[in-house]
Design a protein around this motif. Structure first.
Motif, mmCIF file in Angstrom:
data_model
loop_
_atom_site.group_PDB
_atom_site.id
_atom_site.type_symbol
_atom_site.label_atom_id
_atom_site.label_comp_id
_atom_site.label_asym_id
_atom_site.label_seq_id
_atom_site.Cartn_x
_atom_site.Cartn_y
_atom_site.Cartn_z
ATOM 1 N N THR A 1 -6.551 -1.448 8.922
ATOM 2 C CA THR A 1 -6.312 -0.346 9.603
ATOM 3 C C THR A 1 -6.923 0.959 8.875
ATOM 4 O O THR A 1 -6.715 1.940 9.383
ATOM 5 C CB THR A 1 -4.902 -0.056 9.430
ATOM 6 O OG1 THR A 1 -4.312 -0.251 8.152
ATOM 7 C CG2 THR A 1 -4.286 -1.104 10.440
ATOM 8 N N GLY A 2 -7.774 0.576 7.983
ATOM 9 C CA GLY A 2 -8.833 1.875 7.408
ATOM 10 C C GLY A 2 -8.373 2.175 6.058
ATOM 11 O O GLY A 2 -8.834 3.482 5.750
ATOM 12 N N ASP A 3 -7.053 2.025 5.636
ATOM 13 C CA ASP A 3 -6.604 2.501 4.510
ATOM 14 C C ASP A 3 -6.801 1.806 3.192
ATOM 15 O O ASP A 3 -6.163 1.014 2.859
ATOM 16 C CB ASP A 3 -5.012 2.879 4.644
ATOM 17 C CG ASP A 3 -4.332 3.595 3.511
ATOM 18 O OD1 ASP A 3 -5.249 4.057 2.607
ATOM 19 O OD2 ASP A 3 -3.170 3.742 4.006
ATOM 20 N N TYR B 1 -0.105 -7.014 2.631
ATOM 21 C CA TYR B 1 -0.144 -5.517 2.848
ATOM 22 C C TYR B 1 -1.400 -4.839 2.595
ATOM 23 O O TYR B 1 -1.866 -4.131 3.194
ATOM 24 C CB TYR B 1 0.986 -4.643 1.751
ATOM 25 C CG TYR B 1 0.954 -3.340 1.913
ATOM 26 C CD1 TYR B 1 1.290 -2.695 3.218
ATOM 27 C CD2 TYR B 1 0.855 -2.579 1.009
ATOM 28 C CE1 TYR B 1 1.491 -1.389 3.361
ATOM 29 C CE2 TYR B 1 0.795 -1.185 1.063
ATOM 30 C CZ TYR B 1 1.343 -0.696 2.376
ATOM 31 O OH TYR B 1 1.134 0.698 2.376
ATOM 32 N N GLY B 2 -2.075 -5.472 1.627
ATOM 33 C CA GLY B 2 -3.479 -4.960 1.255
ATOM 34 C C GLY B 2 -4.590 -5.427 2.449
ATOM 35 O O GLY B 2 -5.088 -4.428 2.644
ATOM 36 N N ASN B 3 -4.251 -6.623 3.029
ATOM 37 C CA ASN B 3 -5.169 -6.833 3.784
ATOM 38 C C ASN B 3 -5.083 -6.104 5.049
ATOM 39 O O ASN B 3 -6.205 -5.747 6.034
ATOM 40 C CB ASN B 3 -4.874 -8.418 4.312
ATOM 41 C CG ASN B 3 -5.668 -9.278 3.433
ATOM 42 O OD1 ASN B 3 -6.575 -8.879 2.815
ATOM 43 N ND2 ASN B 3 -5.313 -10.598 3.403
ATOM 44 N N THR B 4 -3.758 -5.917 5.631
ATOM 45 C CA THR B 4 -3.472 -5.024 6.860
ATOM 46 C C THR B 4 -3.692 -3.704 6.528
ATOM 47 O O THR B 4 -4.334 -2.906 7.853
ATOM 48 C CB THR B 4 -2.070 -5.273 7.225
ATOM 49 O OG1 THR B 4 -1.157 -5.073 6.285
ATOM 50 C CG2 THR B 4 -1.753 -6.718 7.756
ATOM 51 N N VAL C 1 -13.315 -4.282 -1.307
ATOM 52 C CA VAL C 1 -12.788 -2.941 -1.083
ATOM 53 C C VAL C 1 -13.054 -1.986 -2.314
ATOM 54 O O VAL C 1 -13.707 -0.880 -1.697
ATOM 55 C CB VAL C 1 -11.077 -2.899 -1.072
ATOM 56 C CG1 VAL C 1 -10.593 -1.549 -0.279
ATOM 57 C CG2 VAL C 1 -10.366 -3.847 -0.360
ATOM 58 N N LEU C 2 -13.179 -2.212 -3.447
ATOM 59 C CA LEU C 2 -13.844 -1.440 -4.345
ATOM 60 C C LEU C 2 -15.310 -1.109 -3.972
ATOM 61 O O LEU C 2 -15.722 -0.086 -4.239
ATOM 62 C CB LEU C 2 -13.604 -2.156 -5.873
ATOM 63 C CG LEU C 2 -12.157 -2.093 -6.458
ATOM 64 C CD1 LEU C 2 -12.141 -2.751 -7.532
ATOM 65 C CD2 LEU C 2 -11.777 -0.556 -6.445
ATOM 66 N N ALA D 1 -5.174 -0.292 0.098
ATOM 67 C CA ALA D 1 -5.545 -1.631 0.146
ATOM 68 C C ALA D 1 -5.589 -2.022 -1.581
ATOM 69 O O ALA D 1 -5.053 -2.956 -2.040
ATOM 70 C CB ALA D 1 -6.625 -1.915 0.872
ATOM 71 N N VAL D 2 -6.438 -1.108 -2.061
ATOM 72 C CA VAL D 2 -6.744 -1.266 -3.535
ATOM 73 C C VAL D 2 -5.377 -1.379 -4.309
ATOM 74 O O VAL D 2 -5.334 -2.469 -5.226
ATOM 75 C CB VAL D 2 -7.480 -0.304 -4.191
ATOM 76 C CG1 VAL D 2 -7.666 -0.161 -5.839
ATOM 77 C CG2 VAL D 2 -9.088 -0.125 -3.588
#
Lengths: 322, 130
Positions: free
Chosen positions: A248-250, A241-244, A278-279, A254-255
């Protein structure tokens, strides 16, 4: 099989018939037990909205898949699926490719447990099921894909979209015999975001990881989102879920997912590594460096990747590697 | 046979390199879900080696069975490692779901009887006894 063939040639015709009957006579045990223990199932169900495509010669695979995809809201004709699943020299389609073609066309495909109970449960919850049957005897198989769209427990029937018959009503007992010869192979192809009810966590996780690889992040994100709701403690699903979400820009979503993954599995280097990336992109360099250092310290097969992430973060933040 | 020897050889070779690791190429900052998922299997390296060999094998086999090269390539790419392994090992023996018609005359009578008894459903015109 060869042994039986040799045997048959040396025997008289009536003896062959008797032998074959002997070999075939087994009990339709699941049908019988279902009659008494199916309290959780509605007595009948029929997914009448499932589209119908009459199969061309040998091409029940593409037809069955097109019907199932149609029910999932993915409009596609069997002709388009022929080059994706049909094997000309085998005059048929193979089960692994049926699953793969479902994914290629945007559906989450997965096999369901090999139980009549599971099959009827899926149908009763609105999911048509593709089944592989051997309509003939094991010695001279007639492998066939059909779509189970309904059943009637009181009449002891299943309802199929099969071959050139739009609504084939078959006795449950006969169906069980023909289905058992494929070891009860059955699959569903569902729109992302919809989960089958009978598939357990491990099987569903593998199916979703495969779906992500083929269908891309936007569709896979929807699928993972539904799965993390059902199995919130599954690290792989949280990572997916985090990777996708990230792809997709969210980044915020993701974090959250990666943090959840690190809580669930505090020694997961990939979770810390991805969280760090991501951080950093969100400008939270201190937290990012901390996560990356943790990923490096966990080592294992991901050590190099984590080290590269840490280096990248420190370079971007304008600090030297200590 | 040659295929088998080739596989065995590559397998032995690769296994001996296991300790030097199949570390990921250090490029992307994100680690993919499929990498993590594959790594969870205890036979990670074995599975990777097998999968690397399975795909070309399945592809050439599909081509031999009448699938065009471009189609075979796209089809193999859509398989998971486990599916590719199944295909590689059993492409000739896996049941190929195909037809509802076309039975040899020699067993016509047998199938007629088994149809009526409800063990098979070969002919559209039969109605089984309950």
């Amino acid at each position: 099989m060869i042994a039986i063939g040799d045997l048959c040639r040396r025997m008289s015709a009536p003896a062959v018939v008797l032998l074959l009957l002997f070999l075939l006579v087994g009990c339709a045990t699941q049908t019988r037990s279902l009659q008494s223990t199916a309290a959780h199932l509605p007595r009948r169900a029929e997914l009448a909205a499932t589209p119908f495509f009459a199969q061309e010669r040998y091409q029940c695979g593409p037809a069955a898949l097109a019907m199932s995809l149609g029910a999932a809201g993915i409009g596609i004709t069997p002709e388009i699926l022929v080059p994706q699943v049909y094997v000309p020299e085998r005059e048929g389609s193979l089960p692994p490719e049926m699953l793969a073609a479902g994914r290629r066309n945007g559906a989450v495909s997965v096999t369901i447990p090999p139980k009549l109970d599971a099959l009827l449960t899926e149908v009763s919850r609105g999911n048509p099921v593709i089944v592989l049957q051997n309509l003939s005897i094991p010695m001279s198989p007639l492998w066939h894909y059909a779509v189970v769209i309904g059943y009637d427990l009181d009449a002891s029937d299943v309802i199929l979209r099969s071959g050139t018959t739009e609504r084939l009503v078959m006795p449950l007992r006969t169906f069980e015999h023909t289905w058992a010869r494929s070891n009860h192979w059955a699959m569903v192809a569902l729109p992302p975001g919809r989960l089958p009810v009978t598939v357990e966590e491990g099987g569903m996780t593998s199916a979703l990881v495969a779906f992500e690889k083929t269908a891309g992040p936007a569709a896979a994100r929807k699928a993972y989102e539904a799965a993390v709701q059902r199995w919130p403690d599954n690290v792989t699903l949280q990572l997916g879920y985090g990777n996708t979400a990230y792809a997709t820009g969210d980044k915020t979503a993701a974090v959250t997912a990666f943090k959840r993954a690190t809580e669930l599995q505090p020694d997961s280097a990939p979770a810390f590594n991805n969280l760090a990336t991501v951080l950093a992109e969100l400008g939270q360099f201190d937290a990012a460096r901390q996560a990356a250092e943790k990923a490096v310290s966990l080592g294992g097969p991901w050590r190099d990747a984590a080290a590269a992430t840490l280096k990248d973060i420190e370079a971007r933040h304008g600090k030297r590697v200590r | 046979m040659i295929q088998k020897i080739k596989r065995l050889f590559v397998f032995a070779l690769m296994t001996s390199f296991t300790f030097f690791g199949f570390t990921q190429t250090v490029q992307a900052a994100m680690i993919g879900t499929d990498q993590v998922h594959a790594a969870q299997a205890s036979t990670e390296n074995h599975a990777k080696i097998a999968a690397a060999l399975d795909r070309p094998e399945v592809m050439s086999h599909l081509e031999k069975l009448g699938v065009t090269r471009a189609d075979a390539e796209a089809r193999v790419a859509a398989l998971t490692d486990a599916e590719a392994a199944t295909m590689a090992g059993q492409i000739d023996s896996l049941p190929a779901g195909g037809d509802v018609i076309g039975v040899l005359l020699t067993i016509f009578v047998v199938l007629l009887i088994t149809d009526i008894l409800g063990f098979t459903k070969v002919f559209p015109f039969t109605r089984s006894v309950r």
